[in-house]
Design a protein around this motif. Structure first.
Motif, mmCIF file in Angstrom:
data_model
loop_
_atom_site.group_PDB
_atom_site.id
_atom_site.type_symbol
_atom_site.label_atom_id
_atom_site.label_comp_id
_atom_site.label_asym_id
_atom_site.label_seq_id
_atom_site.Cartn_x
_atom_site.Cartn_y
_atom_site.Cartn_z
ATOM 1 N N ALA A 39 0.855 -1.184 0.000
ATOM 2 C CA ALA A 39 0.000 0.000 0.000
ATOM 3 C C ALA A 39 0.892 1.234 0.000
ATOM 4 C CB ALA A 39 -0.912 0.014 1.218
ATOM 5 N N LEU A 40 0.487 2.242 -0.769
ATOM 6 C CA LEU A 40 1.185 3.533 -0.737
ATOM 7 C C LEU A 40 0.236 4.545 -0.123
ATOM 8 C CD1 LEU A 40 3.760 5.141 -1.571
ATOM 9 C CD2 LEU A 40 2.464 5.860 -3.599
ATOM 10 N N LEU A 41 0.620 5.068 1.034
ATOM 11 C CA LEU A 41 -0.187 6.087 1.696
ATOM 12 C C LEU A 41 0.231 7.454 1.152
ATOM 13 C CD1 LEU A 41 -2.244 6.694 4.039
ATOM 14 C CD2 LEU A 41 -0.241 7.064 5.490
ATOM 15 N N VAL A 42 -0.686 8.125 0.483
ATOM 16 C CA VAL A 42 -0.414 9.466 -0.051
ATOM 17 C C VAL A 42 -1.118 10.473 0.848
ATOM 18 C CG1 VAL A 42 -0.630 10.993 -2.055
ATOM 19 C CG2 VAL A 42 -0.249 8.542 -2.396
ATOM 20 N N SER A 43 -0.383 11.498 1.266
ATOM 21 C CA SER A 43 -0.985 12.521 2.121
ATOM 22 C C SER A 43 -0.266 13.841 1.873
ATOM 23 C CB SER A 43 -0.887 12.086 3.590
ATOM 24 O OG SER A 43 -1.666 12.934 4.407
ATOM 25 N N ASP A 44 -0.566 14.866 2.683
ATOM 26 C CA ASP A 44 0.168 16.127 2.506
ATOM 27 C C ASP A 44 0.772 16.590 3.828
ATOM 28 O OD1 ASP A 44 -1.591 17.760 3.991
ATOM 29 O OD2 ASP A 44 -2.693 18.419 2.222
ATOM 30 N N GLY A 45 1.565 17.642 3.740
ATOM 31 C CA GLY A 45 2.371 18.104 4.869
ATOM 32 C C GLY A 45 1.569 18.646 6.044
ATOM 33 N N ASN A 46 0.276 18.924 5.862
ATOM 34 C CA ASN A 46 -0.564 19.286 7.010
ATOM 35 C C ASN A 46 -1.225 18.064 7.623
ATOM 36 O OD1 ASN A 46 -0.129 22.058 6.781
ATOM 37 N ND2 ASN A 46 -1.863 22.333 5.370
ATOM 38 N N VAL A 47 -1.684 17.187 6.780
ATOM 39 C CA VAL A 47 -2.502 16.056 7.245
ATOM 40 C C VAL A 47 -1.627 14.921 7.783
ATOM 41 C CG1 VAL A 47 -4.235 14.352 6.544
ATOM 42 C CG2 VAL A 47 -4.319 16.679 5.615
ATOM 43 N N ALA A 48 -0.486 14.680 7.109
ATOM 44 C CA ALA A 48 0.357 13.550 7.516
ATOM 45 C C ALA A 48 0.793 13.642 8.987
ATOM 46 C CB ALA A 48 1.559 13.417 6.584
ATOM 47 N N TYR A 51 -2.353 12.678 11.134
ATOM 48 C CA TYR A 51 -3.095 11.418 11.032
ATOM 49 C C TYR A 51 -2.364 10.235 10.400
ATOM 50 C CZ TYR A 51 -6.907 14.639 12.062
ATOM 51 O OH TYR A 51 -7.689 15.593 12.649
ATOM 52 N N ALA A 52 -1.225 10.459 9.744
ATOM 53 C CA ALA A 52 -0.614 9.349 8.991
ATOM 54 C C ALA A 52 -0.169 8.206 9.905
ATOM 55 C CB ALA A 52 0.551 9.853 8.143
ATOM 56 N N ASP A 53 0.406 8.554 11.088
ATOM 57 C CA ASP A 53 0.858 7.492 11.991
ATOM 58 C C ASP A 53 -0.305 6.643 12.483
ATOM 59 O OD1 ASP A 53 3.458 8.090 11.754
ATOM 60 O OD2 ASP A 53 3.684 9.096 13.703
ATOM 61 N N ARG A 54 -1.403 7.339 12.841
ATOM 62 C CA ARG A 54 -2.589 6.610 13.337
ATOM 63 C C ARG A 54 -3.100 5.629 12.302
ATOM 64 N NH1 ARG A 54 -6.899 10.826 15.438
ATOM 65 N NH2 ARG A 54 -8.397 9.130 15.255
ATOM 66 N N VAL A 55 -3.206 6.113 11.067
ATOM 67 C CA VAL A 55 -3.742 5.265 10.002
ATOM 68 C C VAL A 55 -2.785 4.097 9.731
ATOM 69 C CG1 VAL A 55 -4.234 5.212 7.520
ATOM 70 C CG2 VAL A 55 -5.167 7.037 8.946
ATOM 71 N N THR A 56 -1.479 4.409 9.720
ATOM 72 C CA THR A 56 -0.499 3.360 9.448
ATOM 73 C C THR A 56 -0.529 2.297 10.544
ATOM 74 O OG1 THR A 56 0.862 5.017 8.362
ATOM 75 C CG2 THR A 56 1.940 2.956 8.916
ATOM 76 N N GLN A 57 -0.585 2.751 11.800
ATOM 77 C CA GLN A 57 -0.614 1.783 12.908
ATOM 78 C C GLN A 57 -1.868 0.923 12.881
ATOM 79 O OE1 GLN A 57 0.170 3.921 16.589
ATOM 80 N NE2 GLN A 57 2.173 4.507 15.789
ATOM 81 N N ALA A 105 -5.403 7.287 -0.104
ATOM 82 C CA ALA A 105 -5.354 8.754 -0.166
ATOM 83 C C ALA A 105 -5.882 9.327 1.131
ATOM 84 C CB ALA A 105 -6.186 9.258 -1.344
ATOM 85 N N LEU A 106 -5.009 9.951 1.904
ATOM 86 C CA LEU A 106 -5.388 10.523 3.204
ATOM 87 C C LEU A 106 -5.224 12.034 3.123
ATOM 88 C CD1 LEU A 106 -5.984 10.130 6.318
ATOM 89 C CD2 LEU A 106 -3.495 10.036 6.606
ATOM 90 N N GLY A 107 -6.320 12.759 2.946
ATOM 91 C CA GLY A 107 -6.211 14.202 2.855
ATOM 92 C C GLY A 107 -7.426 14.831 2.191
#
Ligand code: NAD
Ligand code: ZN
Length: 362
Positions: A39-48, A51-57, A105-107
């Motif tokens: 999986a490739l998690l795509v996000s941006d510099g505000n959202v990552a 929330y990126a760690d939470r989603v990844t975990q 896509a997270l954002g």
């Protein structure tokens, strides 16, 4: 578990939109769309950072078999480019991704549009799970399968129709959204009431204070009702050959305003708010609907803190010229989505320049 709403989107590749609080921690739900081991998690510099760690975990806990890589864009529309698209493709290639890889896509709409286009193109199309984090993305851009990047010549000029595999809208993510972005999303929510659901417009008038205060239940209801409208429309007209054009209510004026301001003035939702009021006034001028309905729409948008009049300094003739260039304009004179009243929009072709100018000059 917390209350959640599910909206099904039918068509050739059906998918579900799940709406509710706390979904970003629901690994089973987030991971259900992952068929392969990449999986490739795509996000941006505000959202990552938020929330990126939470989603990844959550994903790792539910799907330890999946390798998760990240690709993060600088925030903002300026990142929706072919250059960032190519970087994201390189990131996929570097992971050895195959045809069963998934783009997550997270954002907001910028991330969703670019990530969706990456998914549309990698090996001619892989799965994309949309996790929208702006209200606009929850009610509009994450649903319906339009993906794109911009060119210097214009917005969304390179893209594809590629429906997501799933849409997961965590209403709690809206708590960190800047208020101006929340209001911009509310403009698109109002649009659904304006074009096809007078009862929804009544409901929005009743619930305006709760929505502005970020009330979770009110927001979840508004998102679910909006998504149902978008789902019904895109199911019947996935490629915008007819009815889907109604979603452009307020957008011909709105795009012209955004472009004329060099995309540094009103944001999209704000420009659409002004555009919807102008479309309603143009409808009244054309004898299709009453003035009172236009003013009721303006009053609701104003309550949501949105602008309802043209910003100063814009030249009506220049705006008219922009609308002629809009890709949604047709050869047979200007074409607008107008209404016969609240909840009853339709496309009207051949609108005379003088009528448009009169509304712009009012
Ligand atoms: P955006 O993606 O730029 O997000 C707005 C801002 O909010 C950004 O700075 C972002 O980093 C930040 N943000 C996002 N979620 C956040 C959160 N939860 N907390 C804090 N900050 C957060 O803009 P948008 O309004 O979501 O989307 C606009 C884009 O959507 C445009 O490119 C437009 O063309 C596209 N769009 C596409 C469709 C479609 O059908 N595909 C429909 C409408 C709009
Ligand atoms: Zn819009």
């Amino acid at each position: 578990p917390s209350p959640r709403a599910i909206v099904e989107v039918g068509g050739e590749k059906p998918y579900a939109i799940t709406i509710g609080p706390g979904l970003l921690d629901d690994g089973a739900l987030l991971g259900a769309g992952l068929r392969g081991r990449h999986a490739l998690l795509v996000s941006d510099g505000n959202v990552a950072p938020l929330y990126a760690d939470r989603v990844t975990q959550a994903l790792r806990a539910a799907r330890p078999d999946v390798r998760i890589d990240g690709y993060f864009l600088p925030p903002g529309e300026a990142s929706k480019t072919l250059a960032h698209f190519a970087e994201a493709i390189d990131a996929l290639a570097a992971t050895g991704a195959t045809r069963d890889a998934c783009v997550v896509a997270l954002g907001g709409g910028v991330v969703g549009d670019l990530a969706g286009f990456v998914a549309a193109c990698w090996m001619r199309g892989i799965d994309c799970v949309q996790i929208p984090t702006t209200l606009l993305a929850m009610v509009d851009s994450s649903v319906g399968g339009k993906t794109a990047v911009d060119l210097p010549q214009g917005k969304n000029l390179v893209g594809a129709f590629h429906p997501p595999r799933a849409v997961i809208a965590d209403t709690e993510a809206l708590l960190t959204l800047p208020p101006r972005e929340l209001r911009a999303g509310l403009a698109e929510v109002v649009k659904y009431g304006a074009i096809r659901d007078a009862a929804f417009l009544d409901w929005l008038e009743d619930r305006a204070d709760a929505l502005l205060a970020g009330d979770d239940a009110a927001l979840a209801d508004a998102i679910a009702r909006s998504c149902r409208h978008k789902a019904e429309i895109v199911e019947r007209d996935p490629f915008e050959r007819g009815e889907r054009a109604l979603l452009n209510f307020g957008h011909t004026f709105g795009h012209a305003i955004e472009a004329e301001q060099g995309f540094g003035g009103l944001n999209h939702g704000e420009a659409v708010a002004v555009g919807m009021v102008l479309a309603a006034r143009l409808s009244a001028r054309q004898g299709l609907a009453g003035e009172a309905e236009a003013e009721r729409l303006a009053a609701l948008l104003a309550r949501f803190g949105l602008p309802v009049a043209l910003p100063g300094g814009l030249d009506p003739a220049a705006l008219l010229e922009r609308m002629r260039l809009d890709k949604k304009a047709a050869a047979d004179g200007l074409r607008f989505v107008l209404w016969d009243g609240i909840g009853a929009a339709r496309v009207v072709a051949g609108v005379a320049d003088e009528a448009v100018l009169a509304v712009l000059e009012k």
